[in-house]
Scaffold this motif. Structure first.
Motif, PDB file in Angstrom:
ATOM      1  N   UNK A  97      -2.271  -3.894   6.269  1.00 27.34           N
ATOM      2  CA  UNK A  97      -2.729  -5.103   6.942  1.00 27.34           C
ATOM      3  C   UNK A  97      -3.091  -4.888   8.405  1.00 27.34           C
ATOM      4  N   UNK A  98      -2.722  -3.722   8.966  1.00 20.70           N
ATOM      5  CA  UNK A  98      -3.092  -3.422  10.346  1.00 20.70           C
ATOM      6  C   UNK A  98      -4.386  -2.619  10.431  1.00 20.70           C
ATOM      7  N   UNK A  99      -4.963  -2.232   9.282  1.00 22.85           N
ATOM      8  CA  UNK A  99      -6.195  -1.462   9.283  1.00 22.85           C
ATOM      9  C   UNK A  99      -6.005   0.034   9.132  1.00 22.85           C
ATOM     10  N   UNK A 100      -4.764   0.478   8.908  1.00 25.81           N
ATOM     11  CA  UNK A 100      -4.524   1.910   8.720  1.00 25.81           C
ATOM     12  C   UNK A 100      -4.975   2.330   7.329  1.00 25.81           C
ATOM     13  N   UNK A 101      -5.742   3.415   7.278  1.00 22.06           N
ATOM     14  CA  UNK A 101      -6.280   3.920   6.018  1.00 22.06           C
ATOM     15  C   UNK A 101      -5.166   4.506   5.158  1.00 22.06           C
ATOM     16  N   UNK A 102      -4.993   3.970   3.949  1.00 21.79           N
ATOM     17  CA  UNK A 102      -3.947   4.444   3.045  1.00 21.79           C
ATOM     18  C   UNK A 102      -4.508   5.310   1.909  1.00 21.79           C
ATOM     19  N   UNK A 103      -5.715   4.991   1.441  1.00 25.20           N
ATOM     20  CA  UNK A 103      -6.281   5.763   0.327  1.00 25.20           C
ATOM     21  C   UNK A 103      -7.766   5.440   0.195  1.00 25.20           C
ATOM     22  N   UNK A 104      -8.494   6.405  -0.358  1.00 23.07           N
ATOM     23  CA  UNK A 104      -9.906   6.222  -0.698  1.00 23.07           C
ATOM     24  C   UNK A 104     -10.087   6.671  -2.137  1.00 23.07           C
ATOM     25  N   UNK A 105     -10.657   5.812  -2.955  1.00 20.50           N
ATOM     26  CA  UNK A 105     -10.970   6.182  -4.336  1.00 20.50           C
ATOM     27  C   UNK A 105     -12.464   6.417  -4.434  1.00 20.50           C
ATOM     28  N   UNK A 106     -12.828   7.679  -4.609  1.00 25.19           N
ATOM     29  CA  UNK A 106     -14.240   8.059  -4.762  1.00 25.19           C
ATOM     30  C   UNK A 106     -14.310   9.030  -5.930  1.00 25.19           C
ATOM     31  N   UNK A 107     -14.597   8.524  -7.107  1.00 24.23           N
ATOM     32  CA  UNK A 107     -14.593   9.334  -8.314  1.00 24.23           C
ATOM     33  C   UNK A 107     -15.873   9.126  -9.112  1.00 24.23           C
TER      34      UNK A 107
END
Length: 400
Positions: A97-107
């Motif tokens: 909720x603060x904008x910190x990147x937790x994961x990217x799903x690119x498959x």
């Protein structure tokens, strides 16, 4: 074209149910007692500044080799902000909720753990997994919130939108633009646009027949707000709520009489006739956000098809057309982005501001006033999110 807007309400209620659904569907219409009447009137205007109680910005972390392009969807939970870039990076981005990147799903790909097309994204009912609708691959691919593959399931047809109605039931909006997209030729679901399915996406019932065969696109809107599945057939002045067992009940009736709204059009209307109506009539295309205490509806207005935002208060039952603050307002640039917002969570409505628009469009005074946005911002930065907390008109207390 004559619009059906001056019939007494109790007759009109029966009439629009008859117009928007097919014969088989009408048996499911069991409850209209809770339906709200939303009356649009462009004379009942209010400045957008008077309905914003508070706002806050969220700067998104860099996503390295996968910059966020045009956002197609936004999903908001208690702990996460999930953004979908369907067209450019073709990825799903998960932030806290603060904008910190937790994961990217690119498959993207054709393998068993990949998707060919990223057409729609939803959350499973436990909100612990994302489900990616692969329109071209005819499947739904599941990942956890860390981006790890879990499983995939086949779907019976192409879907515009797919949402979970419960842990064991799903609802999908299809689009029938050619016979190959039918669930199965000759089945009872072939001509309907809404499918009610089990957890493995096997069709159980269906609703909403495509009434408009002579025009280019008549895709229904299907949205999920909290636990509510809401459906708006094309050119229909009714928003329905769908239950897990396949029942449709009236949620909102959109009364557009005062703004010359076009709805419930004849089934044989042509594209040429429709193009002419765009210049003289208002239209609702299913663009809206339904929050806890407020709903925000975006109406296309003639003659230039400019979007006019209307705020509906669930507390008072009143609807207001929102107008912009003066350009010399110290936070004009912040507030204008509430116009057109179609994402919300509880009473927070969210807008997305591309970084380049902030750099090129905001004033020096605005930049100085908002260092939390401007520090380190470049044209190549990810978009900035702004969350608006709304208040009842007449409550003049600002918290910003």
């Amino acid at each position: 074209i004559k619009l059906f807007m001056k019939i007494p309400l109790y007759l009109f209620t029966l009439f629009f149910f008859w117009c928007c659904v097919s014969k088989n569907d009408r048996q499911a219409m069991t409850d209209i007692s809770g339906m709200r009447e939303v009356v649009f009137d462009d004379k009942n205007t209010i400045n957008i500044d008077s309905v914003i109680a508070n706002y806050r910005f969220v700067r998104l972390d860099s996503t390295d080799n996968f910059p966020i392009g045009e956002l197609w969807q936004t999903l908001i939970t208690d702990d996460h902000i999930i953004l979908v870039d369907k067209l450019h990076s073709k990825s799903v981005f998960i932030f806290d909720k603060t904008g910190k990147n937790k994961a990217i799903t690119h498959r993207q790909g054709r393998g068993p753990q990949e998707y060919i097309s990223l057409f729609h994204v939803t959350l499973t009912p436990d909100r612990q997994k994302i489900a990616i609708v692969d329109d071209l691959g005819k499947k739904v691919v599941f990942f956890d919130l860390a981006g790890n593959f879990i499983e995939s399931k086949k779907i019976p047809t192409t879907f515009l939108t797919l949402e979970y109605a419960s842990a064991d039931k799903a609802v999908g909006a299809t689009y029938r633009e050619n016979p190959a997209e039918a669930v199965s030729p000759g089945s009872k679901h072939t001509d309907n646009l809404i499918l009610f399915m089990d957890r493995n996406f096997n069709p159980e019932s269906s609703a909403i027949r495509n009434r408009y065969l002579a025009i280019s696109s008549t895709k229904p809107t299907l949205k999920k707000f909290g636990n509510d599945i809401q459906i708006n057939p094309y050119f229909c002045d009714t928003i329905y709520q769908a239950t897990p067992d396949g029942q449709l009940t009236g949620k909102y009736h959109l009364n557009m009489t005062s703004i010359n709204g076009a709805c419930n059009l004849p089934p044989d209307i042509t594209q040429e006739s429709l193009e002419k109506m765009y210049k003289t009539n208002s239209f609702f295309y299913g663009d809206y956000a339904d929050g806890k205490d407020f709903a925000l509806f975006n109406i296309s207005t003639p003659p230039r098809e400019i979007i006019a935002p209307y705020l509906y208060s669930k507390t008072t039952g009143k609807t207001y057309r929102l107008t912009l603050p003066p350009r010399n307002n110290e936070d004009f640039f912040t507030k204008i982005f509430l116009n057109g917002s179609c994402a919300c969570y509880e009473n927070l409505f969210m807008a997305v501001i591309p970084a380049y628009r902030i750099i090129l469009g905001s004033s020096p005074a605005w930049k100085e006033r908002h260092p939390e946005v401007m520090d380190g911002l470049t044209e190549n930065s990810n978009p900035v999110l702004v969350f608006y907390e709304l208040r009842e008109p007449g409550n003049n207390k600002n918290n910003y």
